[in-house]
Design an enzyme around this catalytic site. Structure first.
Site, mmCIF file in Angstrom:
data_model
loop_
_atom_site.group_PDB
_atom_site.id
_atom_site.type_symbol
_atom_site.label_atom_id
_atom_site.label_comp_id
_atom_site.label_asym_id
_atom_site.label_seq_id
_atom_site.Cartn_x
_atom_site.Cartn_y
_atom_site.Cartn_z
ATOM 1 N N LYS A 33 -6.019 2.917 1.237
ATOM 2 C CA LYS A 33 -6.965 1.847 0.580
ATOM 3 C C LYS A 33 -7.682 0.950 1.344
ATOM 4 O O LYS A 33 -7.202 0.076 2.063
ATOM 5 C CB LYS A 33 -6.248 1.138 -0.465
ATOM 6 N N CYS A 86 -5.905 -5.854 1.105
ATOM 7 C CA CYS A 86 -5.916 -7.102 0.188
ATOM 8 C C CYS A 86 -6.588 -8.268 1.421
ATOM 9 O O CYS A 86 -6.243 -8.591 2.552
ATOM 10 C CB CYS A 86 -4.370 -7.775 0.041
ATOM 11 N N LYS A 125 0.927 -1.765 -9.172
ATOM 12 C CA LYS A 125 0.510 -3.040 -8.597
ATOM 13 C C LYS A 125 1.217 -3.128 -7.240
ATOM 14 O O LYS A 125 2.559 -2.781 -7.424
ATOM 15 C CB LYS A 125 0.969 -4.203 -9.443
HETATM 16 C C1 LIG Z 1 -6.353 -9.756 -10.303
HETATM 17 C C2 LIG Z 1 -6.564 -8.697 -9.111
HETATM 18 C C3 LIG Z 1 -5.414 -8.379 -8.600
HETATM 19 C C4 LIG Z 1 -5.492 -7.113 -7.780
HETATM 20 N N1 LIG Z 1 -4.300 -6.900 -7.128
HETATM 21 C C5 LIG Z 1 -4.432 -5.687 -6.260
HETATM 22 C C6 LIG Z 1 -3.194 -5.143 -5.713
HETATM 23 O O1 LIG Z 1 -1.885 -5.934 -6.059
HETATM 24 N N2 LIG Z 1 -3.252 -4.236 -4.822
HETATM 25 C C7 LIG Z 1 -4.343 -3.524 -4.465
HETATM 26 O O2 LIG Z 1 -4.283 -2.657 -3.792
HETATM 27 N N3 LIG Z 1 -5.387 -4.151 -5.062
HETATM 28 C C8 LIG Z 1 -5.376 -5.000 -6.107
HETATM 29 N N4 LIG Z 1 -6.748 -5.529 -6.388
HETATM 30 C C9 LIG Z 1 -7.742 -4.714 -6.239
HETATM 31 C C10 LIG Z 1 -8.272 -3.725 -7.304
HETATM 32 O O3 LIG Z 1 -7.322 -2.847 -7.296
HETATM 33 C C11 LIG Z 1 -9.656 -3.063 -7.243
HETATM 34 O O4 LIG Z 1 -9.612 -2.528 -5.873
HETATM 35 C C12 LIG Z 1 -10.786 -4.065 -7.140
HETATM 36 O O5 LIG Z 1 -10.782 -5.010 -8.107
HETATM 37 C C13 LIG Z 1 -12.149 -3.308 -7.367
HETATM 38 O O6 LIG Z 1 -12.284 -2.677 -8.467
HETATM 39 P P1 LIG Z 1 -12.686 -3.141 -9.499
HETATM 40 O O7 LIG Z 1 -14.145 -3.718 -9.611
HETATM 41 O O8 LIG Z 1 -12.755 -2.172 -10.977
HETATM 42 O O9 LIG Z 1 -11.886 -4.393 -10.200
HETATM 43 C C14 LIG Z 1 -6.696 -6.418 -7.283
HETATM 44 C C15 LIG Z 1 -7.828 -6.868 -8.100
HETATM 45 C C16 LIG Z 1 -7.686 -8.002 -8.986
HETATM 46 C C17 LIG Z 1 -9.094 -8.469 -9.814
#
Ligand SMILES: Cc1cc2nc3c(=O)[nH]c(=O)nc-3n(C[C@H](O)[C@H](O)[C@H](O)COP(=O)(O)O)c2cc1C
Length: 405
Positions: free
Chosen positions: A182, A144, A51
Site C-alpha cells: 500500500k 501511514c 485495520k
Molecule cells: C480514521 C482513519 C484510519 C485509517 N487507518 C488506516 C490503517 O490502519 N491502515 C491503513 O493502511 N490505512 C488506514 N487509513 C487509510 C485508508 O485505508 C484509506 O487509504 C484512505 O482513507 C483513503 O481512502 P478514503 O478516501 O476512501 O478514505 C485510515 C484512514 C482513516 C480516515
C-alpha cells in the site's frame, strides 16, 4: 436470513483472487474488529482489509480527538483529516478472528494489513501469523503518514524505493498468499516506488493511503485542528477531496507496472469506482465514505455499477480495467485547434446571478456582460478556458466546440 446474491456481472478478478464484487473496505475504522467485518460482509462488501495489525510489543495508544471534517452546508463530507494510529487488537485476537470470519464467509476476500517495526523480520513474523490463520492476501502498510514515520516506519518506508523493494522481497520470501504493497501519495513521483514494489516481487499494489495535511487553525482560540489539548500534528487527508490525487497516482502506477491495483481515495459512489477501474484498478477500497454513511452504501454502489455494465454491454468490471489509460498523454501533445466557448440554448434558465460575469472579468478574459436582456458573450474576446461553464450553477452556459482553423 437468505444471503442476497450479487449479480454475476459484478464478479471481479484481482490477480489470482476472485471477488463477488469489486468493492472492498480499506484498512481503517470500518474494519477495526471481527464483528464489524462480519456486519460489512453481511451488508454485501466483496472484501475487507483488516485495520493494520502490528506486533504485540508495538502498543497503539490513540489521542482524542483525532478527526476533523470539511463539510458542505448540507453536511456532505468534502474532506476528512485523521491522526489515528493502527489496530489496538493483539495478533492472537486477529489470528483467531481471521480463521473464524473466513469459515463463516468463505467467498469473501479477507486481506490482512500489517506493519512491523523497522526490523523486516517482524513483518515476516506477522505475515506468517496472518497467512497461517487463513487470510486471502497480505497488505504491507508502508504508507501511514502520521505517528509511524517518526518511528522510521509507515510512509518513512514508502517514500524510499530501496526500502520498499527490500521489505517487499523479505515478506514475499515467507508468503504463500498474494502480497500487496500500500503506497503513500506523499511523494513527488509514485512510479519509482511502484517499480520498487514490483522488483521486490509484490503481487499487487494498493494506492493511495491518506494525503499528509494540516487541516487548519481555529482562529478564535488560535489552536490547531484536531485540537489535542492545544496542540496537533500533521494528519492524513481522505474523502472526496483526495479522489483526483488517487486517480492520478493509480493511473501512473498502472502505466508503470503490470500488477493488479486496488484503487483507493475518495470513493463514495459507483461512478468514482468506475473511474478508478477505467484508469487501471482491478478493484477499489473505501474508508471515509463508510465512516460517514455506513456499510449500506455498498448496495447503491453495486446497483449503479451493475446498471452501468448492462447499459454499456460489458460482462464484468474486469472489462473496464485500464480502458482510459491511453487517453492520458503529455501536455505538449494535446490538441490546440479544437476550442470550446460558452453557448446559451435556454436563456430562461439564467437566474442573473452574475457569477459568470465576475469570474470572466477577474479570472478570465472579460468576455461576458450582464445586460438588461441577460448574459451576452463576446466570442471574439473568449479564450475558451471554460471557467464560466464551471461556475454556472444552473447549466445555462453550455459547452460549444469549434475548430480554431
Ligand atoms: C480514521 C482513519 C484510519 C485509517 N487507518 C488506516 C490503517 O490502519 N491502515 C491503513 O493502511 N490505512 C488506514 N487509513 C487509510 C485508508 O485505508 C484509506 O487509504 C484512505 O482513507 C483513503 O481512502 P478514503 O478516501 O476512501 O478514505 C485510515 C484512514 C482513516 C480516515
Amino acid at each position: 436470513m437468505k444471503k442476497m446474491q450479487d449479480s454475476p456481472l459484478l464478479k471481479t478478478t484481482l490477480g489470482s483472487l476472485t471477488l463477488e464484487n469489486p468493492f472492498i473496505l480499506s484498512s481503517a475504522p470500518p474494519t477495526s474488529n471481527g464483528q464489524m467485518i462480519r456486519r460489512a460482509f453481511g451488508a454485501g462488501w466483496g472484501g475487507a482489509v483488516i485495520k493494520t495489525i502490528t506486533p504485540d510489543d508495538m502498543p497503539i495508544r490513540d489521542v482524542s480527538p483525532r478527526f476533523t471534517a470539511w463539510k458542505s452546508e448540507c453536511n456532505d463530507l468534502l474532506g476528512f483529516e485523521n491522526i489515528e494510529l493502527l489496530s489496538k487488537h493483539s495478533v492472537s485476537y486477529w489470528v483467531q478472528e481471521i480463521g473464524a470470519i473466513k469459515s463463516e464467509f468463505p467467498d469473501k476476500i479477507l486481506i490482512a494489513s500489517i506493519m512491523g517495526s523497522p526490523d523486516p523480520a517482524t513483518w515476516q513474523d506477522l505475515a506468517e501469523d496472518v497467512q497461517n490463520a487463513g487470510c486471502d492476501a497480505i497488505e504491507l502498510n508502508v504508507s501511514c503518514p502520521h505517528g509511524m514515520p517518526e518511528a522510521g516506519i509507515g510512509s518513512a518506508i514508502g517514500q524510499n524505493p530501496r526500502m520498499v523493494q527490500d521489505l517487499t522481497q523479505m515478506v514475499v520470501k515467507v508468503a504463500d498468499v498474494p502480497v500487496y504493497v500500500k503506497l503513500t501519495p506523499n511523494i513527488t513521483d509514485i512510479s519509482p516506488v511502484a517499480l520498487a514494489a514490483a522488483l521486490g516481487r509484490a503481487d499487487g499494489i494498493s494506492a493511495i493511503n491518506t494525503v499528509s495535511c494540516m487541516f487548519g487553525i481555529d482562529i478564535d482560540t488560535l489552536t490547531p485542528l484536531p485540537n489535542v489539548d492545544g496542540y496537533s500534528t500533521y494528519g492524513g487527508y481522505s474523502g472526496p477531496a483526495i479522489r483526483p490525487i488517487g486517480l492520478r497516482m493509480v493511473s501512473q502506477i498502472a502505466k508503470t507496472v503490470p500488477l493488479p491495483i486496488m484503487g483507493i481515495g475518495g470513493i463514495s459512489r459507483w461512478q468514482d469506482a468506475v473511474q478508478y477501474l477505467l484508469l487501471g484498478a482491478s478493484a477499489v477500497q473505501v474508508c471515509t465514505a463508510v465512516m460517514w454513511n455506513g456499510y449500506g452504501i455498498v448496495r447503491g454502489m453495486k446497483k449503479g455499477l451493475t446498471d452501468y455494465l448492462k447499459e454499456k454491454e460489458y460482462s464484468s468490471p474486469d472489462e473496464l480495467r485500464g480502458l482510459c489509460l491511453d487517453t492520458l498523454t503529455s501536455h505538449q501533445s494535446l490538441d490546440r485547434k479544437l476550442r470550446i466557448r460558452p453557448h446559451i440554448s435556454n436563456p430562461a434558465s439564467c437566474i442573473r446571478c452574475g457569477r459568470c460575469v465576475i469570474a470572466c472579468r477577474d479570472g478570465g478574459h472579460q468576455a461576458i456582460e450582464l445586460k438588461s436582456d441577460g448574459v451576452v458573450i463576446n466570442t471574439a474576446a473568449c479564450d475558451g478556458c471554460g471557467l464560466c461553464i464551471q461556475i454556472c450553477s444552473t447549466g445555462t452556459l453550455e459547452k460549444e466546440s469549434y475548430s480554431a482553423v
